[in-house]
Design an enzyme around this catalytic site. Sequence first.
Site, PDB file in Angstrom:
ATOM      1  CD  GLU A  96      -2.566  -1.361   2.615  1.00  0.00           C
ATOM      2  OE1 GLU A  96      -2.074  -0.890   3.660  1.00  0.00           O
ATOM      3  OE2 GLU A  96      -3.684  -1.889   2.586  1.00  0.00           O
ATOM      4  CB  CYS A 114      -8.537   1.307   8.167  1.00  0.00           C
ATOM      5  SG  CYS A 114      -7.907   0.920   6.520  1.00  0.00           S
TER       6      CYS A 114
END
Length: 655
Positions: free
Chosen positions: A320, A416
């Site tokens: 990421e 998240c």
Amino acid sequence: MRVVTERSAAVPLQQVKLNDPFWSRYIRLVREVAIPYQYEALHDRIPGVEPSHAVANFRIAAGREQGEYKGMVFQDSDVAKWLEAAAYSLAIHPDPKLEQQVDELIDLIADAQQPDGYLNTYFTVKEPTKRWTNLTDCHELYCAGHLIEAAVAHYRATGKRKLLDVACRFADYIDTVFGPEEGKIHGFDGHQEIELALVKLYEATHEEKYLQLAQYFIDERGREPHFFHQEWERRGKSSFYASVSGAPHLPYHQSHLPVREQKVAVGHSVRAVYMYTAMADLAARTGDASLMEACENLWDNIVHKQMYITGGIGSTHHGEAFTIDYDLPNDTVYAETCASIGLIFFARRMLELSPKSEYADVMERALYNTVIGSMAQDGTHFFYVNPLEVWPDACRHNPGKHHVKPVRPGWFACACCPPNVARLLTSLGEYVYTSNEDTLFAHLYIGGETAVSLRGNTVKVKQTSELPWSGNVTFTVEPQQAAEWTLALRIPGWCRGQAVIRVNGEETTGLIREGYAYITRTWASGDTLELALSLDILQVRAHPLVRANAGKAAIQRGPLVYCWESVDNGAPISAVTLAADPKLTSRFDPDLPGGAVVIEGAGWREEAESWNGELYRAAPRQAKSATLKAIPYYLWGNRGENEMAVWIREEASLV
């Protein structure tokens, strides 16, 4: 080294009441749909949606239930972010039912706190003997940071101290564990978050030790010998994750160099911008010029070499993470929603240090495009990844694109992003203005009212805004008494300097500095300032080193980036070419969700039928003229699964 001037502070959420035709709908959607939906998801009560286990873990840790810990090691953070979003919502819109739900969750969290102040359900339930043994992987301080942020937000919204007291007990305990003193852990977390949270706790309590602890975590990062390597060796060279082998990759955690020596954004993008936010926070409060210089260097690298036109950052799903300058692929992009939210955090802190329109431009870009684009118009489906090009079949069958979803899922095992969107949109009022002793800075053009003290004089300011569909903005001021002060207006980069300012009907320019127009005068009750910003349709090209966009153009109008969907233009979108002179026009389309301005223009479409089954051929391309239609990027994927692209080919127009 540049001396920072004109510092300002965000106008608190309670002093800003938004009432905007565009943004109020999103804030209401979060309040009425997203927050209740996420509450049910955290309680595992939504059929067909992957269980969260987050609240269940707290119930086990509190001794209210028996069972095993389930979910990610950082599952606690989802509850904390939801609480923070709910607290902001209560601050702007009292809701007895929501307040009761919040209070009950806080009681549960307080029951789960250990006698020494420690609070983490994974280590309480599953690994009680392994606290602080794997800071690299296990997010203990990250979860603590989100809890602290929620506690500060709840205290400011309600005046209730229960969650704040829990957070202070936890922070006090952490302060006994970490620090430069002998016998303490000389380390920091693998996922930055605690640093910016401790600054917020300092602001709420005025306890200097919290600011000092935040400073310690920032200063300790990247020093030799490297803490993560030492910790890994103490664990017998093992990782929490079976898929990870070898020593920790320091750039992934931004721990390869001391933070003041870092000039290029590397590693996990969310961790990076959370850390940069804390660095800017500390620079503002300590006057540390070297820390500010590092922030500026890192900002410049992200915004000018590693940011997507939509305000997305993090170009690879491997980690990421950031990769290298100008590596911005559209179809394998990651651009995590949380990363753009973190970039907004960073941008606002930079604005507080020094008003520069670029900071607010980026904040606005990420907000209007990636952030609201990540949430479906129904408020119950979300993107984790925000691509700029989607071929649904390839997403399903090409392992290199498995992370790209053509439609928004209802929830995630790693959830998240949804509560992060909720907490940002419910606190949006904090991003519109900053102020200092004699100046009110208007960074975002979002309608509503605020009240600030300027030179000891209470000033009420009402803003009406027609963005993003029209560039007309009006400010009406009502000072307690007539007095001289300054209203500083951002002149957005997208209007290319084409802005007209009128005060009480008379045109003025003010003093232009770093993209802000400073209007200083003796303001009287009822004075009106009108701002007219150009909303030209722009064909935007990327730097030649951005290889993915060679020969392509993107469309932007005001703060909105546009995209092309196959539902409007046919498939494949890759067969579409924008004409050299497309004569682009705009019109309002009420049939789109919420209604929106669309862009139409001339182009060409290659027809696959003429190929007669050939894969390659030497014949010239054959194309038919077509009228093309682009919609705002934030709306893509709301009309069923189809192809999408932000960048499309354009006919060359050589000069």
